[in-house]
Scaffold this active site. Structure first.
Site, PDB file in Angstrom:
ATOM      1  N   GLU A   1     -18.404  17.925   1.797  1.00 18.30           N
ATOM      2  CA  GLU A   1     -17.600  18.616   0.787  1.00 18.30           C
ATOM      3  C   GLU A   1     -18.188  18.425  -0.610  1.00 18.30           C
ATOM      4  OE1 GLU A   1     -13.291  18.572   3.091  1.00 18.30           O
ATOM      5  OE2 GLU A   1     -13.854  16.820   1.922  1.00 18.30           O
TER       6      GLU A   1
ATOM      7  N   GLY B   1      -0.230   4.392   0.222  1.00 13.73           N
ATOM      8  CA  GLY B   1      -0.991   5.532   0.725  1.00 13.73           C
ATOM      9  C   GLY B   1      -0.164   6.337   1.710  1.00 13.73           C
ATOM     10  N   PHE B   2      -0.836   7.153   2.501  1.00 13.70           N
ATOM     11  CA  PHE B   2      -0.120   7.998   3.460  1.00 13.70           C
ATOM     12  C   PHE B   2       0.720   7.164   4.423  1.00 13.70           C
ATOM     13  CE2 PHE B   2      -3.622  10.907   2.306  1.00 13.70           C
ATOM     14  CZ  PHE B   2      -2.863  12.003   1.967  1.00 13.70           C
ATOM     15  N   GLY B   3       0.152   6.051   4.926  1.00 12.29           N
ATOM     16  CA  GLY B   3       0.860   5.241   5.911  1.00 12.29           C
ATOM     17  C   GLY B   3       2.061   4.530   5.317  1.00 12.29           C
TER      18      GLY B   3
ATOM     19  N   ASP C   1      -6.171   3.192   7.482  1.00 10.18           N
ATOM     20  CA  ASP C   1      -7.597   2.856   7.554  1.00 10.18           C
ATOM     21  C   ASP C   1      -7.854   1.370   7.735  1.00 10.18           C
ATOM     22  OD1 ASP C   1      -8.083   5.493   7.203  1.00 10.18           O
ATOM     23  OD2 ASP C   1      -8.976   5.338   5.205  1.00 10.18           O
TER      24      ASP C   1
ATOM     25  N   ALA D   1      -5.954  10.995   7.211  1.00  5.93           N
ATOM     26  CA  ALA D   1      -4.577  10.979   6.734  1.00  5.93           C
ATOM     27  C   ALA D   1      -3.546  11.174   7.866  1.00  5.93           C
ATOM     28  CB  ALA D   1      -4.390  12.033   5.643  1.00  5.93           C
TER      29      ALA D   1
ATOM     30  N   GLY E   1       0.820  -1.205   0.000  1.00  7.56           N
ATOM     31  CA  GLY E   1       0.000   0.000   0.000  1.00  7.56           C
ATOM     32  C   GLY E   1       0.855   1.257   0.000  1.00  7.56           C
TER      33      GLY E   1
END
Lengths: 423, 423
Positions: free
Chosen positions: A169, A13-15, A298, A314, A11
């Site tokens: 949003e 992503g941010f992590g 997540d 995030a 992954g």
């Protein structure tokens, strides 16, 4: 080389990306696996869905982020299983052995046991999702323009299911498109007649925020023309609209921002999961009974001292990625891991142009100040200098002109529009 | 209102859009029909295919271009037929009556009687085409990175069929990606090992340019590492590569920039066509025997005094659109139409970074000067101030860093990559 420990990160992503970067100076061999070639800045994905930003403004090739870090190899592949006994990750096209495994494959939509809703209520997790939502929203106006006047209303009704930050949003942006962006572009409809309805099952929008900010968010949404309906749960979604018990809303465009569930890879670990399919990790973010496997972002259900879970945002993924990198270094040195502590820096949501809410602990902002704080923070965390400049220019342009620069309908091989009405 | 003449324009390309705008102050009712919602700046499409620009940088909603022109209605639809007796355009979803009809639906790829080549050699006409080419090019490097060393070469071989401006520009950009953009991003391949082969059936590249510029273009391409092979015609294309008679090139990525043929709508007119399917229009751009139907742009075969055809480039479409608007005004006033004269302002092609050729009549440029001229002219003609600023910034960024900002692999539901080699 070969006696270095092998760290596999699933992954980007941010992590996962934070964990990889944090191990920059550690003598390990890292393989970062992702089924996409790009890191996606998900907090701005709704801006792509609403035609304000381009996909490439919020996505950067994972390879190029890590190109100068020589202890990382990036692999485009999908992890399908994990063999914790043999310490192997099974990929769609091969396998990888690991000494330490970090899993951060995130979450996907959940339709609360109604997978058949997906077709008529797309969610927002990937670039493709965002472009599909953009296509549907823009095509709805095109269809309305063609219809006889009496049949235009369902095309001009947009329902957003879910009043969390993404739903709020999206609803705000949809309202602005109808009131400003498209105002002069059509001849047989007035886009300002469009109805944007935000449905939330709880009794207020942004339920994880303090009630006073929920109240302010609701008023700002209403100021933009959004119809906010709380305490109502959707019972059916089909091609023509949404049912809420006995009530029916005729709407050709329904967007899903309600439920998420953890990536299915969690099940491959054969450890206890929470109700959303997330891995119930230990204090140090490892899975129960396995010191070599960390779960972050997540995908992880991280219990805090007060009994609540760390929120799926995030900043928590970033903190968990960094903490896991530090713990892997400790393990390599023969030291014990340390427990993870989440540092809540606050929450921010934007509601259209120059409006938003921010919960920064004692400091609670709303309106233009919150919007500006949101803008600054999001641009600051965007990866890549070029992206920041481009996003800032596009926002300045949108702000000054009310225009949205990426109003393209792409990807549909065949148009499916109603026959032209009697104009 | 109702006694105003009805002008129907099919196609929102350079020709159609120019015709519509030129009729701004004329008391007519215009309907502009396009199956896309956007005008596409096709000369820069190869920049999207090679990950330098975003789709929205070179595409603008037709509605927003014409939003302030109140005598135009924009209709998203596909014209399927024309009834010249009843003066009606048949659409996928309805029909439109006209007093004057302007058709500018352009051209599509032609595979010289081998439609089966399309699958393995995509051409470049739409945003979707460009994104598909981008996906294939970027995935080829990903696949090579996974393969065992002995199997990498076919993934790192890129064949461009057709040495006209599009082929030359594509080949130059592909070579730059391999030499610069990706140079540090992989661990098991050296992208600089990639081979870019440009195949042209005629005996020189850019055959419509003066021979001296063809020669310079060839040298600049070779300087970038492109293998230029002229006077050779492709005889087969399949999933594994290209055949040229007895010779075989193993290449997993083949791009088509060779043939074009007119949009099939030309056949609906039931008038003589040339070999490429274009309408052989009269001097005033009307179709033979019908003063109410004009054909412009790439769909028209316009004979010049010297017997050659007007070239199929943006400037000629623009000139034809403007001339047609003027002729429609003349007809409304009861005056005769005037014949069209093409004013050749020159041709420009770019060959990678700071290289190109320009044929401006007596002035012939090459190298950095030609590239700069190309840059200025293309940015100047881009529709929308915002697009110009963004494109300029992205080019400045690419120029300074050799990076390409839109390196996203999107749109493919499933990855199809080789199993991982033995690394």
């Amino acid at each position: 080389m070969s006696d270095q420990r092998r760290v596999v990160i699933i992954g980007g992503g941010f992590g996962g990306l934070t964990a990889a970067k944090r191990l920059r100076r550690t003598a390990v061999q890292i393989t970062l696996v992702d089924q996409r070639n790009h890191h996606l800045f998900q907090p701005l994905l709704y801006q792509v869905a609403t035609a304000a930003l381009n996909p490439a403004d919020i996505a950067t090739p994972i390879r190029s982020v890590l190109s100068s870090q020589r202890n990382v190899e990036v692999l485009l592949d999908r992890a399908t299983g994990i063999d914790r006994v043999a310490k192997k990750v099974i990929l769609a096209g091969g396998e990888l052995t690991y000494d330490y495994l970090v899993i951060g494959t995130g979450a996907t939509h959940s339709y609360f046991g109604h997978p058949e809703w997906a077709e008529n209520a797309p969610g927002l997790k990937s670039i493709e999702d965002a472009l599909e939502i953009r296509r549907r929203v823009l095509l709805a106006y095109e269809a309305a323009e063609r219809e006889a006047t009496s049949d235009q209303a369902p095309w001009l009704t947009f329902v957003v299911v879910g009043g969390g930050p993404t739903g709020v949003e999206l609803a705000g942006a949809l309202a602005e498109i109808s009131r400003h962006t498209l105002s002069r572009d059509f001849r047989h409809i007035d886009p300002a007649d469009a109805k944007v309805i935000l449905l939330e099952g709880e009794d207020r929008v942004l339920p994880v925020y303090p009630p006073s900010l929920s109240q302010k968010a609701k008023r700002q949404l209403q100021g933009l023309g959004v119809e906010v309906r709380t305490g109502r749960r959707v019972t059916a979604i089909d091609r023509e609209g949404v049912s809420i018990g006995d009530e029916r809303i005729e709407a050709r465009t329904v967007l899903w921002a309600a439920g998420v569930q953890a990536s299915p890879l969690a099940r491959a670990l054969d450890v206890p999961l929470d109700s959303a399919g997330r891995v119930l990790v230990r204090e140090d973010l490892t899975v129960p009974g396995d010191d070599a496997v960390f779960v972050i972002g997540d995908l992880a259900a991280v219990t805090q001292d007060d009994g609540t879970f760390v929120p799926g945002v995030a900043p928590s993924a970033i903190q968990e990625g960094a903490h896991t990198a530090d713990n892997i270094r400790r393990l390599i040195r023969g030291q014990p891991t340390k427990p993870f502590r989440y540092w809540n820096k606050g929450s921010l949501a934007t509601i259209g142009r120059a409006a938003g809410v921010a919960d920064l602990g004692r400091l609670r902002l709303s309106g233009a100040v919150a919007w500006l704080a949101w803008l600054m923070i999001h641009i600051f965390f965007l990866i890549g200098f070029r992206n920041r400049v481009l996003v800032l220019i596009q926002w300045a342009w949108s702000y000054l002109t009310y225009q949205r620069g990426a109003r393209l309908i792409t990807g549909a091989p065949e148009l499916q529009l109603p026959d032209r009405g009697d104009h």
